[in-house]
Design a protein around this motif. Structure first.
Motif, short mmCIF file in Angstrom:
data_model
loop_
_atom_site.label_atom_id
_atom_site.label_comp_id
_atom_site.label_asym_id
_atom_site.label_seq_id
_atom_site.Cartn_x
_atom_site.Cartn_y
_atom_site.Cartn_z
N ASP A 1 -0.26 17.72 -6.88
CA ASP A 1 0.84 17.21 -6.07
C ASP A 1 0.40 16.62 -4.73
O ASP A 1 0.91 15.56 -4.32
N PRO A 2 -0.52 17.26 -3.98
CA PRO A 2 -0.92 16.67 -2.70
C PRO A 2 -1.54 15.28 -2.86
O PRO A 2 -1.36 14.42 -1.99
N VAL A 3 -2.27 15.09 -3.96
CA VAL A 3 -2.87 13.77 -4.21
C VAL A 3 -1.79 12.75 -4.51
O VAL A 3 -1.81 11.62 -3.98
N LYS A 4 -0.83 13.13 -5.34
CA LYS A 4 0.26 12.21 -5.68
C LYS A 4 1.05 11.82 -4.42
O LYS A 4 1.40 10.65 -4.23
N ARG A 5 1.35 12.81 -3.58
CA ARG A 5 2.11 12.52 -2.37
C ARG A 5 1.35 11.57 -1.45
O ARG A 5 1.93 10.63 -0.88
N ARG A 6 0.05 11.81 -1.31
CA ARG A 6 -0.75 10.95 -0.43
C ARG A 6 -0.78 9.52 -0.96
O ARG A 6 -0.62 8.56 -0.20
N LEU A 7 -0.98 9.36 -2.26
CA LEU A 7 -1.02 8.03 -2.85
C LEU A 7 0.34 7.34 -2.75
O LEU A 7 0.42 6.14 -2.48
#
Length: 478
Positions: A201-207
């Motif tokens: 999730d943190p990667v998806k939010r950042r992208l």
């Protein structure tokens, strides 16, 4: 014979210059991996520019995969950068960095180590080459006896057999590298050490915040990720693809369990319509040898027979002596395995119902291609590449041409097993568009007059996931 299984090659000092990139493309590389654990941001910028420039000059498509370092748990810096551990010796792993210079202590950067282990646990250092047994825990010190010794260097990895050591999913360095990946418009981003779907999730939010359209590859390398079917399935579905990262995974679950896990992960990824990469030590002897061992050839071939989309080279191309030869050897092993009849027979979802029209069309296209005489290829007119991906889940000896007007879609499709991307600026899915697509493939010499071709498309252009048409066309002269 067209090779269906794709090859991922890691870029490093041995392979980073333009001349070598061109040779690797000629040898069969489909995806270039940038390991963010090494190098600088400017170095990666330069590397991406070189890869894109060489691909453009050769008029070929290749994806770029950025690989995040992740929260790998490591020992700290050692005096003289190394220490030799002897079988039967007693040593202490300490989270007290100030005592790391003591002769009998090894510093560890993982502050939760004393709370995460128990007496009798087995700890593995340096990808399992060194084995320790926990005998006592006192404050911030973990006392161990050396079961399998050897030379231990600074910053080597630390694992617990069976898993259980985990740090926050995304580090500050990872966040910086995600920003860099978005800036460079890499095609895929591999997330290291996720234990469950929420770790992505943190990667998806950042992208999302950056407006970056990058496929997320979940690296399966934690025991927790494969502890049960539900956790594994949720992690696969949360990602755009997966990697069987056999290094840390093998250390945590044991090599004997890794064999079945590889097959299980590949099988579930394919059922979930996700591409899958098999990685780690595939042809490691070729770091210094010009030829692979038979065991390595068998390893690559077995991954192909398991149904993997791609096989990956790490140090073999990053720092090895024979980058081009190892790619050629891997390509030969893939082709040899693909000649086996089992790779052309598919029972994929034959007894399942499908929920959307696009998937139904994709599965029907490959079934027709496999069963109708004189069909030479399948053409998938695609915006996002989704239909081509679903088509690639079925085994076939025939090529799938993913025809798209979007260069980024063409690059993403280079990872899909059996899919050959072709850039063609088709804006209408009518007879004119079909002929334009056929011409783009016939110009490669892959199909000729009189050949039958399966073509899939959608009525609505400009929108992905709208495939609703299947046609069987015959190539005709002008």
């Amino acid at each position: 014979m067209i090779r269906r299984t794709k090859i991922v090659a890691t870029i490093g000092p041995a392979s980073g210059h333009s001349e070598m990139i061109a040779k690797l493309l000629d040898a069969g590389v489909n995806v270039f991996r940038l390991n963010f654990s090494h190098g600088t941001a400017d170095g990666h910028r330069q590397q991406v520019a070189i890869i894109r420039q060489v691909c453009a000059s050769k008029k070929v498509h290749a994806a770029i995969l950025g690989d995040l370092q992740g929260p790998k748990i490591r020992i700290g810096d050692l005096r003289n950068d190394a220490v030799t551990l002897v079988n039967g010796e007693e040593i202490i792993l300490t989270i007290d960095q100030s005592r790391g210079e003591d002769d009998d202590r090894i510093p560890v950067g993982y502050k939760a180590l004393p709370q995460s282990v128990a007496t009798g646990d087995t700890l593995l250092l340096d990808d399992g080459l060194i084995e320790l047994s926990v005998s006592l825990i006192v404050g911030g010190d973990v006392h161990c006896s050396v079961q399998v010794g050897g030379e231990l260097k600074s910053r080597k990895g630390l694992n617990r057999l069976g898993g259980g050591l985990s740090a926050p999913a995304i580090t500050e360095k990872d966040l910086q590298d995600i920003d860099l990946a978005a800036e460079l418009s890499v095609d895929y981003l591999a997330v290291s050490f996720p234990c469950c779907a929420s770790d992505l999730d943190p990667v998806k939010r950042r992208l999302d915040d950056l407006g970056a359209r990058i496929g997320i590859i979940a690296k399966i390398e934690r025991a927790e990720a494969v502890a049960n079917e539900q956790t594994l399935n949720e992690l696969i579905l949360a990602a755009d693809g997966v990697m069987v990262a056999r290094g840390d995974l093998g250390v945590e679950v044991g090599n004997s369990q890794l064999i079945g896990l590889q097959k299980r992960i590949i099988r579930q990824a394919r059922r979930s319509n996700r591409p899958v990469i098999t990685a780690t030590q595939m042809m490691e002897s070729m770091i210094s040898s010009p030829v692979p061992t038979r065991a390595e050839v068998f390893d690559v071939a077995n991954a192909v027979l398991d149904g993997t989309d791609a096989v990956m080279l790490s140090a073999e191309t990053a720092t090895g002596k024979y980058p081009v030869k190892v790619v050629m050897a891997m390509a030969d092993a893939c082709v040899g395995a693909e000649q086996q009849p089992d790779t052309r027979i598919s029972g994929h979802r034959v007894d399942d119902r499908v929920e959307n029209i696009s998937e139904s069309i994709a599965l029907s296209a490959i079934y027709a291609a496999n069963h109708l005489d004189n069909v030479k290829a399948s053409l998938c007119l695609t915006e996002s590449g989704a239909t081509a991906l679903i088509m690639s889940r079925l085994s076939s000896s025939l090529p799938i041409y993913g025809v798209s007007r979007h260069p980024e879609t063409c690059r993403r499709m280079t990872l899909y097993r059996g899919v050959i991307p072709i850039h063609c600026d088709i804006t209408t899915n009518d007879e004119e568009g079909y002929q334009q697509a056929l011409l783009s493939v016939t110009s490669t010499g892959a199909i000729g007059l009189g050949d039958r071709v399966i073509v899939t498309s959608g009525d609505i252009t400009g929108t992905g996931g709208m495939t609703n048409t299947l046609k069987i066309l015959q190539v005709k002269g002008a």
